[in-house]
Design an enzyme around this catalytic site. Structure first.
Site, PDB file in Angstrom:
ATOM      1  N   ASP A  42       0.935  -1.541   0.505  1.00 13.50           N
ATOM      2  CA  ASP A  42      -0.289  -0.018  -0.009  1.00 13.50           C
ATOM      3  C   ASP A  42       0.854   1.565  -0.299  1.00 13.50           C
ATOM      4  OD1 ASP A  42       1.199   0.180   2.284  1.00 13.50           O
ATOM      5  OD2 ASP A  42      -0.617   0.597   3.920  1.00 13.50           O
ATOM      6  N   HIS A 247      25.895   9.659 -14.328  1.00 11.54           N
ATOM      7  CA  HIS A 247      24.770   9.032 -13.813  1.00 11.54           C
ATOM      8  C   HIS A 247      25.292   8.202 -12.125  1.00 11.54           C
ATOM      9  CE1 HIS A 247      22.360  11.274 -16.500  1.00 11.54           C
ATOM     10  NE2 HIS A 247      22.582  12.355 -15.780  1.00 11.54           N
ATOM     11  N   ASP A 264      27.038  16.439  -7.276  1.00  9.95           N
ATOM     12  CA  ASP A 264      26.024  17.589  -8.587  1.00  9.95           C
ATOM     13  C   ASP A 264      24.758  16.968  -7.250  1.00  9.95           C
ATOM     14  OD1 ASP A 264      24.078  17.912 -10.589  1.00  9.95           O
ATOM     15  OD2 ASP A 264      25.343  17.110 -12.167  1.00  9.95           O
ATOM     16  N   ASP A 275      21.057  23.434  -9.413  1.00 10.30           N
ATOM     17  CA  ASP A 275      21.263  22.321  -9.921  1.00 10.30           C
ATOM     18  C   ASP A 275      22.234  23.071 -10.050  1.00 10.30           C
ATOM     19  OD1 ASP A 275      22.184  20.566 -11.645  1.00 10.30           O
ATOM     20  OD2 ASP A 275      21.207  20.503 -13.515  1.00 10.30           O
ATOM     21  N   HIS A 356      29.167  15.400 -21.893  1.00 16.75           N
ATOM     22  CA  HIS A 356      27.890  15.766 -22.382  1.00 16.75           C
ATOM     23  C   HIS A 356      27.789  17.131 -22.464  1.00 16.75           C
ATOM     24  CE1 HIS A 356      28.789  17.946 -18.662  1.00 16.75           C
ATOM     25  NE2 HIS A 356      29.173  17.188 -17.966  1.00 16.75           N
ATOM     26  N   HIS A 360      21.519  23.680 -19.550  1.00 19.06           N
ATOM     27  CA  HIS A 360      20.079  23.107 -19.956  1.00 19.06           C
ATOM     28  C   HIS A 360      19.597  24.036 -19.271  1.00 19.06           C
ATOM     29  CE1 HIS A 360      19.296  21.523 -15.772  1.00 19.06           C
ATOM     30  NE2 HIS A 360      21.027  20.663 -16.578  1.00 19.06           N
ATOM     31  N   HIS A 367      15.733  19.757 -15.485  1.00 25.83           N
ATOM     32  CA  HIS A 367      15.772  19.936 -17.099  1.00 25.83           C
ATOM     33  C   HIS A 367      14.730  20.579 -17.702  1.00 25.83           C
ATOM     34  CE1 HIS A 367      18.578  15.901 -17.734  1.00 25.83           C
ATOM     35  NE2 HIS A 367      19.261  17.863 -16.856  1.00 25.83           N
ATOM     36  N   GLU A 385      27.631  24.377 -17.180  1.00 27.46           N
ATOM     37  CA  GLU A 385      27.852  22.704 -16.596  1.00 27.46           C
ATOM     38  C   GLU A 385      29.629  21.901 -17.955  1.00 27.46           C
ATOM     39  OE1 GLU A 385      25.117  19.875 -16.033  1.00 27.46           O
ATOM     40  OE2 GLU A 385      23.802  21.098 -16.620  1.00 27.46           O
ATOM     41  N   TYR A 389      36.793  14.382 -17.675  1.00 25.90           N
ATOM     42  CA  TYR A 389      35.890  12.842 -17.173  1.00 25.90           C
ATOM     43  C   TYR A 389      37.493  12.504 -17.714  1.00 25.90           C
ATOM     44  CZ  TYR A 389      31.831  15.018 -16.296  1.00 25.90           C
ATOM     45  OH  TYR A 389      31.463  16.105 -16.353  1.00 25.90           O
ATOM     46  N   ARG A 398      33.795  18.989 -12.501  1.00 26.05           N
ATOM     47  CA  ARG A 398      32.507  19.765 -13.574  1.00 26.05           C
ATOM     48  C   ARG A 398      32.265  20.551 -12.500  1.00 26.05           C
ATOM     49  NH1 ARG A 398      29.284  15.861 -14.496  1.00 26.05           N
ATOM     50  NH2 ARG A 398      27.461  15.778 -12.887  1.00 26.05           N
ATOM     51  N   GLU A 400      29.219  24.087 -12.545  1.00 29.57           N
ATOM     52  CA  GLU A 400      28.104  24.142 -12.610  1.00 29.57           C
ATOM     53  C   GLU A 400      27.423  24.729 -11.529  1.00 29.57           C
ATOM     54  OE1 GLU A 400      24.068  21.799 -13.233  1.00 29.57           O
ATOM     55  OE2 GLU A 400      25.046  20.766 -12.105  1.00 29.57           O
TER      56      GLU A 400
END
Length: 430
Positions: A42, A247, A264, A275, A356, A360, A367, A385, A389, A398, A400
């Protein structure tokens, strides 16, 4: 009751006026709340409202429907909000729900009805209507397989009223949401300020041996005690080589002496999002190579930020950032002229180390909605950002910030968050 301070109905009244001005004559718009999503048994996930419902009404409650029919002959049916009728049982088990008066105070919509009255009222409105505007998630990266409340409503509407002209709401509302009103920017600024508090807390906390999840806990503590619901998105706390997984969300590793940690993270506030990415040394001091790469990323970030000017667009912007990044990667000895000369134009050489995009849109969604081909205009908010790497060196960096485009420049909503290497080292060692 919300944790966050009231946004104020003026914003939502204005947003509905802007939408009404874009519709064809004799039209109706219907926007539904999101579902409460199940987990198992539930259990349910935390509720997150449909961003378009928030944008047009501020109503942060499940099972709500907003109907806008600007040309309807009777003024009281030009805007109608339907909310869930509460009772003593619901009040005891789930807590307070909007009264009609509270829903009006929150949204500025004068006609509030219980949702049981929706079909009859909608039928009345459609008798004087030609076009029905329905929303479908047209975000370029939407890949959900779950049928939403909006999807179910759209199916029902098409089946019940097949003879109407149907229009797409998404292009209009995306265009409107892209450019932020002053009150929206204030909300985003609070989200960024909460993120700053949490980052400064972490700078004092981090040392060799702490776990990534302990850092996550420190951040969350600071977010929630400052009236945020928590993370704007699943946080990335990545030590060493974990930072090369874009990610990485396990946040389960220990932070090792001599490594960097990429964080991040961002707070939400009143459903508006921050962000931020920062990369810091576990032991409070960058080594020579880490500092070279860090400064290269920071230079790219500063040059990229300067290009967030009215009239530019994301494809051209990303192409120019790629050129700046290429030259930094050559300086770091990661690329040479031959790599660049022989590169595949569809996947340039720099993409090996920076795979990347640089920016954005951000707002009610992290996003946020907008076409990537939309020209930048004042009032838009973008992340910036860049990252580098290098898996075989265990380095992922990175950086940002969230930038508001102004008439002639940019305003950094994260301008108070430490960014320069010396400042980060100084705070960590104080």
């Amino acid at each position: 009751m919300h944790k966050y301070e009231a946004i104020g109905k003026d914003l939502f009244i204005r947003n509905r006026e802007k939408l009404a001005a874009k519709l064809k004559p004799n039209s109706v718009v219907v926007v539904c709340s999101n579902d409460i999503m199940p987990t198992n048994a539930d259990g349910t996930m935390a509720f997150r409202q449909n961003s378009n419902m928030l944008y047009l009404s501020g109503i942060d409650q499940e099972e709500s429907i907003l109907v806008i029919a600007p040309d309807f002959p009777d003024p009281k049916f030009r805007e109608v909000l339907f909310v869930r009728e509460t009772n003593e049982h619901i009040a005891v088990w789930e807590g307070h729900k909007y009264t009609k008066e509270e829903a009006t105070e929150e949204s500025g919509v004068q006609t509030v009805l219980w949702k049981e009255n929706f079909e009859q009222t909608f039928n009345t409105i459609l008798a004087e209507t030609e076009n029905i505007y329905l929303y479908q998630n047209e975000h370029i990266r939407n890949s959900t397989e779950v049928e939403t409340r909006t999807d179910r409503f759209n199916k029902w509407c098409h089946a019940t009223y097949p003879n109407y002209e149907y229009e797409r709401l998404a292009p209009i509302i995306y265009d409107l949401r892209t450019k932020k009103e002053k009150r929206e920017i204030e909300m985003m600024q609070v989200a960024c300020d909460i993120t700053e508090k949490a980052f400064r807390r972490v700078l004092k906390f981090v040392k060799p041996g702490v776990m990534e999840y302990e850092i996550e806990a420190e951040l969350l503590h600071e977010f929630i005690r400052n009236r945020s619901k928590g993370f704007a998105y699943t946080p990335i706390i990545a030590n060493g080589g974990n930072a090369c997984v874009l990610h990485y969300i396990e946040n389960a590793d220990s932070c090792k002496d001599g490594d960097l940690i990429l964080m991040d993270v961002g707070a939400e506030y009143g459903n508006y999002n921050a962000d931020m990415t920062r990369t810091i040394p576990v032991n409070g001091k960058f080594n020579k190579r880490q500092r070279e790469v860090y400064d290269a990323v920071l230079r790219v970030k500063k040059e990229a930020t300067a290009m967030l000017t009215p009239g530019n667009r994301i494809p051209e912007f990303h192409k120019e950032v790629g050129k700046i990044m290429t030259s930094e990667l050559i300086g770091l000895g990661l690329l040479d002229q031959t790599d660049v000369k022989n590169e595949n134009p569809d996947w340039p050489a720099y993409k090996k180390y920076f795979m990347h995009g640089t920016s954005h849109h951000i707002g009610l969604d992290v996003h946020d909605v907008a076409s990537i081909y939309t020209e930048f205009t004042p009032g838009m908010v973008f992340t910036v950002e860049p990252g580098i790497y290098i898996p075989n060196e265990g380095i992922g960096i990175r950086l940002e910030d969230d930038m508001l485009i102004t008439e002639d420049s940019q305003f950094n909503l994260m301008g108070n968050i430490p960014l320069e290497a010396e400042e980060i080292e100084s705070i960590m060692n104080s």
